[in-house]
Write a protein that holds these residues in place. Structure first.
Motif, PDB file in Angstrom:
ATOM      1  N   GLU A 123      26.578  13.463  17.971  1.00  0.00           N
ATOM      2  CA  GLU A 123      25.866  12.333  18.570  1.00  0.00           C
ATOM      3  C   GLU A 123      24.835  11.793  17.595  1.00  0.00           C
ATOM      4  O   GLU A 123      24.131  12.547  16.924  1.00  0.00           O
ATOM      5  N   PHE A 124      24.751  10.464  17.540  1.00  0.00           N
ATOM      6  CA  PHE A 124      23.811   9.806  16.646  1.00  0.00           C
ATOM      7  C   PHE A 124      22.579   9.334  17.411  1.00  0.00           C
ATOM      8  O   PHE A 124      22.692   8.771  18.505  1.00  0.00           O
ATOM      9  N   PHE A 125      21.417   9.539  16.800  1.00  0.00           N
ATOM     10  CA  PHE A 125      20.152   9.064  17.341  1.00  0.00           C
ATOM     11  C   PHE A 125      19.469   8.227  16.257  1.00  0.00           C
ATOM     12  O   PHE A 125      18.971   8.775  15.273  1.00  0.00           O
ATOM     13  N   PRO A 126      19.453   6.907  16.413  1.00  0.00           N
ATOM     14  CA  PRO A 126      18.857   6.058  15.382  1.00  0.00           C
ATOM     15  C   PRO A 126      17.359   6.325  15.224  1.00  0.00           C
ATOM     16  O   PRO A 126      16.638   6.462  16.221  1.00  0.00           O
ATOM     17  N   PRO A 132      31.717   9.983   9.463  1.00  0.00           N
ATOM     18  CA  PRO A 132      30.816   9.321   8.508  1.00  0.00           C
ATOM     19  C   PRO A 132      29.375   9.333   9.017  1.00  0.00           C
ATOM     20  O   PRO A 132      29.108   9.016  10.180  1.00  0.00           O
ATOM     21  N   VAL A 133      28.451   9.705   8.134  1.00  0.00           N
ATOM     22  CA  VAL A 133      27.026   9.750   8.468  1.00  0.00           C
ATOM     23  C   VAL A 133      26.266   9.000   7.382  1.00  0.00           C
ATOM     24  O   VAL A 133      26.414   9.300   6.196  1.00  0.00           O
ATOM     25  N   GLU A 134      25.460   8.024   7.797  1.00  0.00           N
ATOM     26  CA  GLU A 134      24.706   7.202   6.869  1.00  0.00           C
ATOM     27  C   GLU A 134      23.213   7.326   7.147  1.00  0.00           C
ATOM     28  O   GLU A 134      22.806   7.816   8.207  1.00  0.00           O
ATOM     29  N   PRO A 135      22.363   6.865   6.213  1.00  0.00           N
ATOM     30  CA  PRO A 135      20.920   6.898   6.457  1.00  0.00           C
ATOM     31  C   PRO A 135      20.547   6.079   7.690  1.00  0.00           C
ATOM     32  O   PRO A 135      21.218   5.115   8.055  1.00  0.00           O
ATOM     33  N   GLY A 136      19.475   6.488   8.336  1.00  0.00           N
ATOM     34  CA  GLY A 136      18.975   5.748   9.490  1.00  0.00           C
ATOM     35  C   GLY A 136      19.315   6.360  10.824  1.00  0.00           C
ATOM     36  O   GLY A 136      18.799   5.931  11.859  1.00  0.00           O
ATOM     37  N   ASN A 137      20.178   7.374  10.831  1.00  0.00           N
ATOM     38  CA  ASN A 137      20.551   8.046  12.067  1.00  0.00           C
ATOM     39  C   ASN A 137      20.348   9.548  11.932  1.00  0.00           C
ATOM     40  O   ASN A 137      20.695  10.136  10.905  1.00  0.00           O
ATOM     41  N   LEU A 138      19.800  10.159  12.981  1.00  0.00           N
ATOM     42  CA  LEU A 138      19.788  11.607  13.075  1.00  0.00           C
ATOM     43  C   LEU A 138      21.109  12.013  13.718  1.00  0.00           C
ATOM     44  O   LEU A 138      21.425  11.585  14.832  1.00  0.00           O
ATOM     45  N   PHE A 139      21.892  12.806  13.016  1.00  0.00           N
ATOM     46  CA  PHE A 139      23.197  13.236  13.515  1.00  0.00           C
ATOM     47  C   PHE A 139      23.031  14.606  14.154  1.00  0.00           C
ATOM     48  O   PHE A 139      22.800  15.603  13.472  1.00  0.00           O
ATOM     49  N   TYR A 140      23.163  14.638  15.475  1.00  0.00           N
ATOM     50  CA  TYR A 140      22.940  15.872  16.242  1.00  0.00           C
ATOM     51  C   TYR A 140      24.256  16.624  16.383  1.00  0.00           C
ATOM     52  O   TYR A 140      25.250  16.080  16.868  1.00  0.00           O
ATOM     53  N   LEU A 141      24.245  17.895  15.974  1.00  0.00           N
ATOM     54  CA  LEU A 141      25.450  18.706  15.931  1.00  0.00           C
ATOM     55  C   LEU A 141      25.563  19.674  17.098  1.00  0.00           C
ATOM     56  O   LEU A 141      26.614  20.303  17.270  1.00  0.00           O
TER      57      LEU A 141
END
Length: 337
Positions: A24-27, A236-245
């Motif tokens: 899940e992504f958290f901007p 894909p994971v880019e800057p600006g998002n916290l990627f919750y694992l």
């Protein structure tokens, strides 16, 4: 390290159990701190639906100042309770002073950890001739049995490192290289003191790397990409998002073609409700109110004076909100497939 928002909201961060694997992504949200500082930070924690990752409860990525203040900013004396501050500069130099007598400079590759316990005040200033630069500011919530301990400070100028390379071709040396700030990862352990099971690591993924990073399945984890982009387990994971694992992962696969720089955070899901406001982490509105009153009346028994600063330099506490908090539910509902 300070939350300089002029009107911080009070929030309750509810305790959580092991969530299982998530993707899940958290901007990150852009937070203008305003005033003469003219500073904007990118805040990844706390989030409305993700207040903590383990005991990690605050994460800012700060830049190198503004058009009106290109050399960065100074943070005058301010208080903390109930947490550890973690400072990880990416460039530039910062001078840290606090109420337990610390007066040190920190440079990239070095780590400052200040344990506030019942109460401490500190300041962070630019070092003349050095731009403040970019860096990460983090807080770790202290568990109930440690939140009123005596304040103390530690600096670590050498931290353990590791590298991983899963590629079978010996001619290819693309690696994932890690520096462990706190906790254990990649077979090495940081000397930094932690009061709850957590991990924090700075990772550099070289171009062409394709490596499997082992994780503690009892921890929940999250990744913040600082520069570049990569795939994590094919996502894909880019800057600006916290990627919750989430939790219950034995490992993750990191792959990139151009190179990336990221931060990995993790820890056992924090089993206590937290009340966070301004620079305080507590368990109730009343504790927050008492800490604010002690700071405003300059209670040196709780917040000792900092050598080299005058009382007039202290950052005044913002006004408390008119209402008590309402519970903030954690909602991380996207399972990993």
């Amino acid at each position: 390290m300070s939350d300089l928002e002029p009107r911080p909201e009070e929030s309750l961060c509810e305790s959580s159990g092991r969530p299982g694997p998530r993707a899940e992504f958290f901007p990150a949200r852009e937070v203008p701190l305003g005033g003469v500082r003219g500073v904007t930070v990118f805040r990844s924690l706390p989030q409305r639906d993700l207040p903590t990752v383990g005991a990690w409860c605050f994460l800012d990525l700060f830049g190198s100042g503004s058009e009106t203040n290109p050399e960065g900013h100074d943070i005058d004396p301010h208080p903390h309770i109930g947490l550890q501050t973690v400072t990880w500069p990416l460039d530039g130099r910062i001078r840290h002073r606090d109420g337990v007598g610390s007066d040190v400079e920190i440079a990239p590759g070095q780590l400052n950890i200040m344990t506030s316990g019942h109460g401490i005040a500190h300041s962070e200033y630019r070092v003349p001739g050095h731009v403040s630069g970019h860096g990460l500011q983090l807080w770790v919530a202290l568990p109930g049995e440690s939140r009123d301990i005596a304040p103390h400070f530690e600096q670590h100028r050498e931290l353990p490192t590791f590298s991983i390379n899963d590629l079978p071709d010996a001619q290819v040396r693309a690696e994932v290289r890690g520096t462990v700030l706190i906790g254990s990862l990649g077979g090495v352990t940081s000397p930094a003191i932690a009061y709850t099971p957590i991990v924090g690591a700075d990772l550099r993924v070289e171009a062409g790397a394709n490596a499997e990073l082992p994780l503690n399945p009892a921890f929940e984890h999250a990744i913040l990409v600082i520069e570049g982009a990569l795939t994590v387990d094919g996502i894909p994971v880019e800057p600006g998002n916290l990627f919750y694992l989430g939790s219950d992962r034995e490992s993750i696969r990191l792959h990139d073609t151009a190179g990336a720089h990221l931060l990995l955070l993790g820890g056992e899901p924090f089993g206590e409700d937290l009340v966070m406001w301004w620079n305080f982490v507590a368990r109730s509105h009343e504790e927050i109110e008492q800490a604010r009153n002690d700071w405003e009346k300059q209670d040196v028994g709780r917040f000792a004076e900092i050598a080299g600063h005058t009382p007039e330099q202290r950052i005044p506490a913002p006004p408390l909100p008119g209402l008590h908090l309402k519970p903030r539910k954690r909602r991380c509902g996207v399972p990993h497939e």
